[in-house]
Write an enzyme that holds these catalytic residues in place. Structure first.
Site, PDB file in Angstrom:
ATOM      1  N   GLU A  73       0.838   5.765   0.420  1.00  0.00           N
ATOM      2  CA  GLU A  73       0.149   7.028   0.697  1.00  0.00           C
ATOM      3  C   GLU A  73       0.840   8.103  -0.131  1.00  0.00           C
ATOM      4  O   GLU A  73       2.038   7.992  -0.432  1.00  0.00           O
ATOM      5  CB  GLU A  73       0.192   7.379   2.183  1.00  0.00           C
ATOM      6  CG  GLU A  73      -0.429   6.344   3.110  1.00  0.00           C
ATOM      7  CD  GLU A  73      -1.905   6.087   2.870  1.00  0.00           C
ATOM      8  OE1 GLU A  73      -2.574   6.945   2.235  1.00  0.00           O
ATOM      9  OE2 GLU A  73      -2.394   5.036   3.308  1.00  0.00           O
ATOM     10  N   ASP A  80      -6.401  17.952   1.972  1.00  0.00           N
ATOM     11  CA  ASP A  80      -7.381  16.859   1.946  1.00  0.00           C
ATOM     12  C   ASP A  80      -6.713  15.503   2.145  1.00  0.00           C
ATOM     13  O   ASP A  80      -7.300  14.599   2.754  1.00  0.00           O
ATOM     14  CB  ASP A  80      -8.156  16.866   0.623  1.00  0.00           C
ATOM     15  CG  ASP A  80      -9.152  18.006   0.538  1.00  0.00           C
ATOM     16  OD1 ASP A  80      -9.488  18.583   1.599  1.00  0.00           O
ATOM     17  OD2 ASP A  80      -9.602  18.330  -0.580  1.00  0.00           O
ATOM     18  N   HIS A 101      -5.622   6.258   7.511  1.00  0.00           N
ATOM     19  CA  HIS A 101      -4.945   5.383   6.561  1.00  0.00           C
ATOM     20  C   HIS A 101      -3.441   5.443   6.819  1.00  0.00           C
ATOM     21  O   HIS A 101      -2.860   6.518   6.943  1.00  0.00           O
ATOM     22  CB  HIS A 101      -5.228   5.841   5.123  1.00  0.00           C
ATOM     23  CG  HIS A 101      -6.615   5.565   4.675  1.00  0.00           C
ATOM     24  ND1 HIS A 101      -6.907   4.921   3.500  1.00  0.00           N
ATOM     25  CD2 HIS A 101      -7.814   5.830   5.248  1.00  0.00           C
ATOM     26  CE1 HIS A 101      -8.219   4.811   3.365  1.00  0.00           C
ATOM     27  NE2 HIS A 101      -8.783   5.370   4.417  1.00  0.00           N
ATOM     28  N   HIS A 158      -4.611  10.486   5.720  1.00  0.00           N
ATOM     29  CA  HIS A 158      -3.525   9.686   6.295  1.00  0.00           C
ATOM     30  C   HIS A 158      -2.775  10.357   7.448  1.00  0.00           C
ATOM     31  O   HIS A 158      -1.984   9.698   8.129  1.00  0.00           O
ATOM     32  CB  HIS A 158      -2.524   9.268   5.218  1.00  0.00           C
ATOM     33  CG  HIS A 158      -2.027  10.384   4.343  1.00  0.00           C
ATOM     34  ND1 HIS A 158      -1.416  11.517   4.831  1.00  0.00           N
ATOM     35  CD2 HIS A 158      -2.038  10.512   2.981  1.00  0.00           C
ATOM     36  CE1 HIS A 158      -1.071  12.295   3.820  1.00  0.00           C
ATOM     37  NE2 HIS A 158      -1.443  11.721   2.682  1.00  0.00           N
ATOM     38  N   ASP A 194      -2.315  -0.702   6.676  1.00  0.00           N
ATOM     39  CA  ASP A 194      -3.255  -1.132   5.645  1.00  0.00           C
ATOM     40  C   ASP A 194      -2.762  -2.384   4.929  1.00  0.00           C
ATOM     41  O   ASP A 194      -3.553  -3.260   4.568  1.00  0.00           O
ATOM     42  CB  ASP A 194      -3.489  -0.007   4.631  1.00  0.00           C
ATOM     43  CG  ASP A 194      -4.416   1.076   5.173  1.00  0.00           C
ATOM     44  OD1 ASP A 194      -4.847   0.956   6.339  1.00  0.00           O
ATOM     45  OD2 ASP A 194      -4.710   2.034   4.439  1.00  0.00           O
ATOM     46  N   ASP A 242       0.853  -1.187   0.000  1.00  0.00           N
ATOM     47  CA  ASP A 242       0.000   0.000   0.000  1.00  0.00           C
ATOM     48  C   ASP A 242       0.888   1.237   0.000  1.00  0.00           C
ATOM     49  O   ASP A 242       2.034   1.197   0.473  1.00  0.00           O
ATOM     50  CB  ASP A 242      -0.917   0.014   1.229  1.00  0.00           C
ATOM     51  CG  ASP A 242      -1.913   1.163   1.176  1.00  0.00           C
ATOM     52  OD1 ASP A 242      -2.659   1.258   0.182  1.00  0.00           O
ATOM     53  OD2 ASP A 242      -1.940   1.978   2.111  1.00  0.00           O
TER      54      ASP A 242
END
EC number: 2.7.7.7
Length: 253
Positions: free
Chosen positions: A16, A63, A163, A68, A168, A14
């Site tokens: 970010e 945003d 997140h 995260h 994750d 995963d």
């Protein structure tokens, strides 16, 4: 196709990012700021994880921070992608990548490789499996976000308040293993039917000759070791140990 007896290496991954675009290429002008990956070999977690924060060459969108929680200040002293790219490539190369909504992460990865003129595409060095597409095929018409799958499959995601790439990836590994049958098969995957038949024959044979066997009672230490093992099984199966359930049923009667 993986040759017989060759270990199957899977990387649950995963990322970010600084944000994403609503129109055009979702990754254009943005950067990866965190990579989290966990390794599985023959469907078993090895602990050989990859986790790194990356300093981008642009601010993180407000945003995205809401999603995260990673701020510019947190990334100020972290390495840039060009400093960790080869280490990351070496880690994932040759593995099957398991990614939820793979086009998002792979798009960013390929974009980062392109910015460094590495002439590498992720799907050229890895096999990519999109677990979101898997879930949509298994549960058509239902929500298949990571949180929704955790709720459906009984997987604890209580630590997922924001997140985070590594968390994750760890949760996705649990989801994937549960969706695809849990722990590694006790039998050789190439001969499952033969193995089952052989075991059934052994059971029948054992029953036939067990009528006159002496019944041995466990001592206190052996009984406690057995109970401790059942507790471990119940914890690892997240409350789905059939033996524990059967014992609970017997106690209520």
């Amino acid at each position: 196709m993986t040759p017989v007896n060759q270990p199957t290496r899977q990387i649950v991954l995963d990322t970010e990012t600084t944000g994403m675009n609503q129109f055009g290429a979702h990754y254009e002008g943005h950067c990866i700021i965190e990579i989290g990956a966990v390794e599985m070999i023959n469907r078993r977690l090895t602990g050989n994880n990859f986790h790194i924060y990356i300093k981008p060459n642009r601010p993180v969108d407000p945003d995205a921070i809401k999603v995260h929680g990673i701020t510019d200040e947190m990334l100020a002293d972290k390495p840039m992608f060009n400093e960790v790219a080869q280490q990351f490539i070496d880690y994932i190369q040759g593995a099957e990548l398991l990614i939820h909504n793979a086009p998002f992460d792979v798009g960013f990865m390929d974009y980062e490789f392109k910015k460094l003129n590495l002439n590498i595409n992720t799907d050229a060095i890895c096999m990519v499996t999109d677990t979101l597409q898997m879930a949509r095929q298994m549960y058509p018409g239902k929500r298949n976000s990571l949180d929704a799958l955790c709720d459906r499959l009984g997987i604890d995601n209580s630590k997922r308040t924001l997140h985070g790439a590594l968390l994750d990836a760890e949760i996705l590994a649990d989801v994937y293993l549960t969706m695809t049958g849990g722990q590694t098969s006790l039998f050789d995957e190439n001969e499952p039917e033969i193995a089952v038949v052989a075991v059934q024959e052994q059971i029948q044979s054992a029953v036939a000759f067990s009528q006159d066997l002496k019944r041995l009672q466990p001592n206190a230490d052996e009984l406690q070791a057995h109970l401790d093992y059942l507790l471990l099984l119940n914890k690892k199966s997240k409350g789905n140990c059939l033996w524990e359930k059967r014992l609970a049923e017997l106690k209520t009667h």
